[in-house]
Design a protein around this motif. Structure first.
Motif, short mmCIF file in Angstrom:
data_model
loop_
_atom_site.label_atom_id
_atom_site.label_comp_id
_atom_site.label_asym_id
_atom_site.label_seq_id
_atom_site.Cartn_x
_atom_site.Cartn_y
_atom_site.Cartn_z
N SER A 158 55.14 17.13 8.74
CA SER A 158 56.33 15.74 9.03
C SER A 158 56.10 15.36 10.70
CB SER A 158 57.44 16.23 9.10
OG SER A 158 57.91 17.37 9.75
N MET A 159 55.89 15.89 11.37
CA MET A 159 55.76 15.50 12.65
C MET A 159 54.81 15.04 13.30
SD MET A 159 56.53 19.52 14.84
CE MET A 159 56.20 18.85 16.47
N ALA A 160 53.69 14.95 12.62
CA ALA A 160 52.71 13.62 13.46
C ALA A 160 52.78 12.75 12.20
CB ALA A 160 51.07 14.44 12.75
N GLY A 161 54.20 12.44 11.55
CA GLY A 161 54.21 11.18 11.10
C GLY A 161 54.11 11.46 9.27
N GLY A 162 53.95 12.70 9.37
CA GLY A 162 53.61 12.28 7.65
C GLY A 162 55.06 12.74 6.70
N THR A 211 42.83 6.45 13.05
CA THR A 211 44.35 6.92 14.00
C THR A 211 44.06 8.27 13.77
OG1 THR A 211 45.99 7.06 11.20
CG2 THR A 211 45.77 4.96 13.24
N PRO A 212 43.80 8.89 15.25
CA PRO A 212 43.26 10.70 15.31
C PRO A 212 43.75 11.49 15.02
CG PRO A 212 42.00 9.52 17.15
CD PRO A 212 43.28 8.37 16.13
N ASN A 213 44.94 10.98 15.16
CA ASN A 213 46.20 12.20 15.50
C ASN A 213 47.61 11.81 14.24
OD1 ASN A 213 44.37 13.88 17.76
ND2 ASN A 213 45.49 12.33 18.85
N GLY A 214 47.64 10.38 14.05
CA GLY A 214 48.79 10.04 12.33
C GLY A 214 48.32 10.17 11.46
N PHE A 215 49.45 11.31 10.80
CA PHE A 215 49.63 11.76 9.59
C PHE A 215 49.59 9.98 8.87
CE2 PHE A 215 49.34 13.36 5.73
CZ PHE A 215 49.09 14.54 5.28
N ASP A 216 48.51 9.32 8.13
CA ASP A 216 48.96 8.30 7.70
C ASP A 216 48.16 7.72 6.98
OD1 ASP A 216 46.30 7.89 8.69
OD2 ASP A 216 47.69 6.62 10.55
N ASN A 217 48.01 6.65 5.95
CA ASN A 217 46.97 6.49 4.56
C ASN A 217 45.08 6.18 5.38
OD1 ASN A 217 47.61 4.27 5.51
ND2 ASN A 217 48.12 3.25 3.53
N ASN A 218 45.54 5.55 6.30
CA ASN A 218 44.21 5.58 7.33
C ASN A 218 42.99 5.92 6.88
OD1 ASN A 218 46.20 4.15 8.29
ND2 ASN A 218 45.21 3.62 10.92
N THR A 249 41.76 4.03 3.93
CA THR A 249 40.95 3.14 3.62
C THR A 249 39.54 3.00 4.64
OG1 THR A 249 43.20 2.92 5.96
CG2 THR A 249 43.39 0.81 4.05
N ASN A 250 39.72 3.92 5.57
CA ASN A 250 38.25 3.88 6.24
C ASN A 250 37.32 4.17 5.18
OD1 ASN A 250 39.50 4.33 8.58
ND2 ASN A 250 39.65 6.18 8.63
N LEU A 251 37.52 4.98 4.00
CA LEU A 251 36.70 5.92 3.00
C LEU A 251 36.06 4.02 2.74
CD1 LEU A 251 38.00 8.76 1.17
CD2 LEU A 251 37.02 8.19 3.26
N GLN A 252 37.18 3.51 2.34
CA GLN A 252 36.99 1.97 1.62
C GLN A 252 35.58 0.86 2.83
OE1 GLN A 252 40.69 0.22 1.20
NE2 GLN A 252 40.68 0.34 -0.67
N ASN A 253 36.21 1.42 4.06
CA ASN A 253 34.84 0.70 4.77
C ASN A 253 34.37 1.64 5.13
OD1 ASN A 253 36.98 -1.75 5.10
ND2 ASN A 253 38.42 -0.30 6.22
N ASN A 254 33.79 2.59 4.48
CA ASN A 254 32.43 3.33 4.79
C ASN A 254 32.41 4.07 5.92
OD1 ASN A 254 31.27 2.85 1.84
ND2 ASN A 254 30.13 0.72 3.12
N GLN A 255 33.52 4.27 6.14
CA GLN A 255 33.73 5.00 7.42
C GLN A 255 34.28 7.20 7.14
OE1 GLN A 255 36.06 2.56 10.08
NE2 GLN A 255 34.46 1.34 10.30
N GLY A 256 34.65 7.07 6.18
CA GLY A 256 34.51 8.81 5.96
C GLY A 256 33.46 9.75 6.43
N ARG A 289 44.29 3.85 -5.00
CA ARG A 289 46.03 3.46 -4.60
C ARG A 289 46.22 3.94 -3.54
NH1 ARG A 289 46.77 7.67 -9.17
NH2 ARG A 289 48.31 8.25 -8.38
N PHE A 290 46.05 4.62 -2.63
CA PHE A 290 46.40 5.23 -1.67
C PHE A 290 46.11 4.61 -0.36
CE2 PHE A 290 45.70 10.26 -3.33
CZ PHE A 290 47.16 9.91 -4.56
N ALA A 291 45.34 3.81 -0.76
CA ALA A 291 45.10 3.03 0.34
C ALA A 291 45.91 2.36 0.12
CB ALA A 291 43.47 2.31 0.83
N ASN A 292 46.12 1.71 -0.73
CA ASN A 292 46.64 0.29 -1.19
C ASN A 292 49.05 0.73 -0.69
OD1 ASN A 292 45.10 -1.40 -1.71
ND2 ASN A 292 45.13 -1.49 -3.72
N SER A 293 48.48 1.89 -1.26
CA SER A 293 50.60 2.40 -0.91
C SER A 293 50.74 4.09 -0.05
CB SER A 293 51.26 2.16 -2.06
OG SER A 293 52.26 3.05 -2.06
N GLN A 294 50.89 3.75 1.27
CA GLN A 294 50.96 4.96 1.90
C GLN A 294 52.38 6.01 1.21
OE1 GLN A 294 50.60 5.86 5.98
NE2 GLN A 294 52.47 5.92 6.58
N SER A 295 53.38 5.02 0.56
CA SER A 295 54.25 6.22 0.24
C SER A 295 53.63 6.83 -0.96
CB SER A 295 55.12 5.18 -0.52
OG SER A 295 55.09 4.04 -0.99
#
Ligand code: HEM
Ligand SMILES: [Ca+2]
Ligand SMILES: [Ca+2]
Length: 303
Positions: free
Chosen positions: A110-114, A224-231, A234-241, A263-269
């Motif tokens: 949660s401190m990292a934004g999650g 976003t290397p340190n932020g806890f988000d759903n990027n 989206t990275n996986l969708q862009n072949n950046q896993g 689903r998770f790429a489309n909605s962070q919540s």
């Protein structure tokens, strides 16, 4: 059996004490949240969430720390010890090391934004470690999706849990040695992994030259290397896993994980809700309760 009020009468300030120590630690180490949630994961997958990963080698104990998935990789043990010391000063002999991993993971995510969630408590600590179990039960970054899925199923976690929890790779780092097989001669093809974006491939080759230092590190989430988000998704969708096992969630034809990534790429919540649920589920893997196990006084040793 676990419950959120377990320490209410015996150590009412447990979460503020843990919070104080991890906030301090986060000032010196932006990776500490990533390190501690990974310890919780690697603990829970081996004989349940019982603090087994925290034990050092000793008479009759072959540590999990020295198992392949953890050696030269798992970290944050010093901060676990600092948390334990702070708790022993206020409520001696009460809070388990296994619970310290669960509580600190939630606070740091949660401190990292999650998301936040209500941490279930009351786990007790093991009196033994299982190095062989750590070598076989913890997912490896070189495995197929079906093998990874089987390891999650073995502990009662489904495909949604797998995708949600893999989202923890939204922060933290990985060493070249766990993904460089994708960069040069993937599966003896003489070519890189075809499911790797070519620009990203170029960047990774600079960090990890062929035959270079396998211990060099890079971000699991390049955006976003340190932020806890759903990027991460989206990275996986862009072949950046970064890891083969990350990209497989999206690039395995016909797999049920593909829709979940979308689903998770489309909605962070939607990611956050599922992540919280899956963390509680993972935290419930075969805990020791009642008179089983012990409350370790030092997380590195049995009493
Ligand atoms: C799905 C199967 C998984 C595989 C194959 C996997 C594999 C890995 C590998 C190879 C690394 C890099 C280690 C290194 O280079 O030293 C890593 C890092 C990490 N993993 Fe996973 N992981 C998986 C799932 C998870 C889960 C379920 C979580 C937590 C809920 C998690 C949290 C992390 C974090 C936060 C890091 C970065 C740690 C740091 O910066 O020190 N992973 N993982
Ligand atoms: Ca364990
Ligand atoms: Ca991120």
């Amino acid at each position: 059996q676990l419950n959120p009020t377990f320490y209410d009468t015996t150590c009412a300030n447990v979460s503020s004490i843990v919070r104080g120590v991890v906030q301090q630690a986060a000032q010196n180490d932006e990776r500490i949240g990533a390190k501690l949630i990974r310890l919780h994961f690697h603990d829970c997958f081996v004989d349940g969430c019982d603090g087994s990963i925290l034990l050092d080698d000793a008479d009759g104990i072959a540590s999990e720390k020295n198992a392949a998935p953890n050696a030269g990789s798992a970290a944050g043990f010093d901060v676990v010890d600092d948390i334990k010391t702070a708790l022993e000063n206020v409520c001696p002999g009460v809070v388990s090391c296994a619970d310290i991993l669960a509580i600190s993971s939630q606070i740091l995510v949660s401190m990292a934004g999650g998301p936040t969630w209500e941490v279930q408590l009351g786990r007790r600590d093991s009196k033994s470690a299982n190095q062989a179990g750590a070598n076989t039960s913890i997912p490896s970054p070189f495995e197929s999706l079906s093998k990874i899925t089987a390891k999650f199923t073995a502990v009662g976690l489904d495909s949604t849990d797998l995708v949600a929890l893999s989202g923890a790779h939204t922060f933290g780092r990985a060493q070249c040695r766990v993904f460089s097989h994708r960069l040069y001669n993937f599966s003896s093809t003489g070519n890189p992994d075809p499911s790797l974006d070519t620009t990203y491939l170029g960047t990774l080759r600079q960090t990890c030259p062929d035959g270079g230092n396998g211990n060099a590190i890079t971000n699991l989430d390049p955006s976003t290397p340190n932020g806890f988000d759903n990027n991460y998704f989206t990275n996986l969708q862009n072949n950046q896993g970064l890891l083969q096992t990350d990209q497989e969630l999206f690039s395995t034809t016909g797999a049920d994980t593909v829709d979940i990534v979308n689903r998770f790429a489309n909605s962070q919540s939607e990611f956050f809700d599922n992540f919280a649920k899956s963390m509680i589920k993972m935290g419930n893997i075969s805990p020791l309760t009642g008179n089983n196990g012990e409350i370790r006084l030092d997380c590195k040793r049995v009493n």
